[in-house]
Scaffold this motif. Structure first.
Motif, short mmCIF file in Angstrom:
data_model
loop_
_atom_site.label_atom_id
_atom_site.label_comp_id
_atom_site.label_asym_id
_atom_site.label_seq_id
_atom_site.Cartn_x
_atom_site.Cartn_y
_atom_site.Cartn_z
N ALA A 9 98.93 23.30 47.08
CA ALA A 9 97.85 22.61 46.37
C ALA A 9 96.62 22.39 47.25
O ALA A 9 95.56 22.05 46.74
N THR A 12 93.18 27.73 49.28
CA THR A 12 92.10 28.43 48.59
C THR A 12 92.47 29.90 48.47
O THR A 12 92.88 30.53 49.45
N THR A 31 95.78 28.03 39.61
CA THR A 31 95.05 26.77 39.38
C THR A 31 95.96 25.70 38.80
O THR A 31 95.77 24.51 39.07
N GLY A 34 97.39 23.78 41.49
CA GLY A 34 96.46 23.02 42.31
C GLY A 34 95.69 23.83 43.32
O GLY A 34 94.92 23.29 44.12
N THR A 36 92.76 26.10 44.71
CA THR A 36 91.36 26.36 44.40
C THR A 36 91.15 27.86 44.45
O THR A 36 91.50 28.52 45.43
N GLU A 56 88.00 22.97 36.96
CA GLU A 56 87.45 22.41 38.19
C GLU A 56 88.03 23.03 39.47
O GLU A 56 87.43 22.91 40.54
N HIS A 57 89.15 23.70 39.37
CA HIS A 57 89.76 24.30 40.56
C HIS A 57 89.32 25.75 40.79
O HIS A 57 89.96 26.48 41.55
N SER A 82 85.43 25.58 51.85
CA SER A 82 86.82 25.24 52.17
C SER A 82 87.05 25.48 53.65
O SER A 82 86.13 25.81 54.38
#
Length: 251
Positions: A9, A12, A31, A34, A36, A56-57, A82
């Motif tokens: 989570a 990236t 996603t 969790g 990104t 949003e992710h 990130s």
């Protein structure tokens, strides 16, 4: 010594061809866990729409995988948002013209397929590996094809390019074993995607008839497998070509 393994989570992912098909399915699955996701696609509008649909992710990063400078710029953009790229999934790919014999293949078409399918995977791996090695953790998954193992008649450019992707994963897996970075390939048979829908029906029938399951693979099925391959739990398997062929491949 490798660095501590980050939780999924907190990670990236860089997904090429993420605006549709297998790439979008993988992005959607990650996603929900969790992760990104950077949706990387040569079509900026399509990447933006996909990222918006994912929520949003996710965020869009337009890039041309055949251009190393474009790929490196994409990695810089992702890293600025990130700590860096933890997961790379190479889904960008085209079939080129199909249903033709080798002597009918146009050199320009062969080169275009090769540049996107093979050179694109090389560019992205080359761009993310230094950061992964510095952090002592990473997952790279090159999406190849059963055509890269068996060869599909009428698909010379595609089959050859995917065979090269499999070879690349074998080499890279050996080169970086023990660093915390695993590099694998995935060889799907026919998956129900827009790319397959655009192929001549007789070409799809030729491929599907070889599958003991007697059907196409579904996007949610392949996404679930991809999610495991790029997870911290899959830490010992590297340089391997995972099967997603409905029983067609037995090696």
């Amino acid at each position: 010594m490798t660095a501590s393994v980050p939780e999924l989570a907190d990670q990236t992912a860089f997904i090429t061809g993420g605006a549709n098909g297998i790439g979008f399915a993988a992005a959607q699955h990650l996603t929900t866990l969790g992760v990104t996701v950077a949706v990387v696609d040569v079509q900026a509008d399509a990447a933006e729409r996909a990222a918006a649909a994912l929520g949003e992710h996710a965020f869009a990063v337009p890039a041309d995988v055949t251009d190393l400078a474009s790929v490196e710029a994409a990695v810089a953009t992702i890293t600025a948002r990130s700590r860096g790229v933890d997961i790379l999934i190479n889904c960008a790919g085209i079939t080129g013209r199909t249903g033709i014999k080798s002597h009918e293949v146009e050199p320009a078409d062969f080169e275009r397929v090769w540049r996107i399918n093979t050179l694109g995977s090389f560019h992205t791996a080359r761009a993310v590996l230094p950061g992964m090695l510095a952090r002592g953790y990473g997952r790279i998954l090159h999406v190849a094809s059963i055509a890269g193992k068996d060869g599909n008649a009428g698909m010379l450019a595609y089959s050859a390019s995917k065979a090269a992707v499999i070879g690349m994963a074998k080499v890279q897996g050996k080169e970086y074993a023990g660093t915390g970075v695993t590099i694998n390939a995935l060889a799907p048979a026919v998956v129900r995607t827009q790319m397959v829908a655009a192929m001549p029906p007789e070409q799809v029938k030729y491929m599907t008839d070889k599958i003991p399951m007697a059907r196409c693979g579904e996007l949610d099925e392949i996404a679930a497998l991809m999610g495991f391959i790029v997870s911290p739990a899959s830490s010992f398997t590297t340089g391997f070509t995972w099967d997603f062929s409905g029983g067609r491949a037995v090696y």
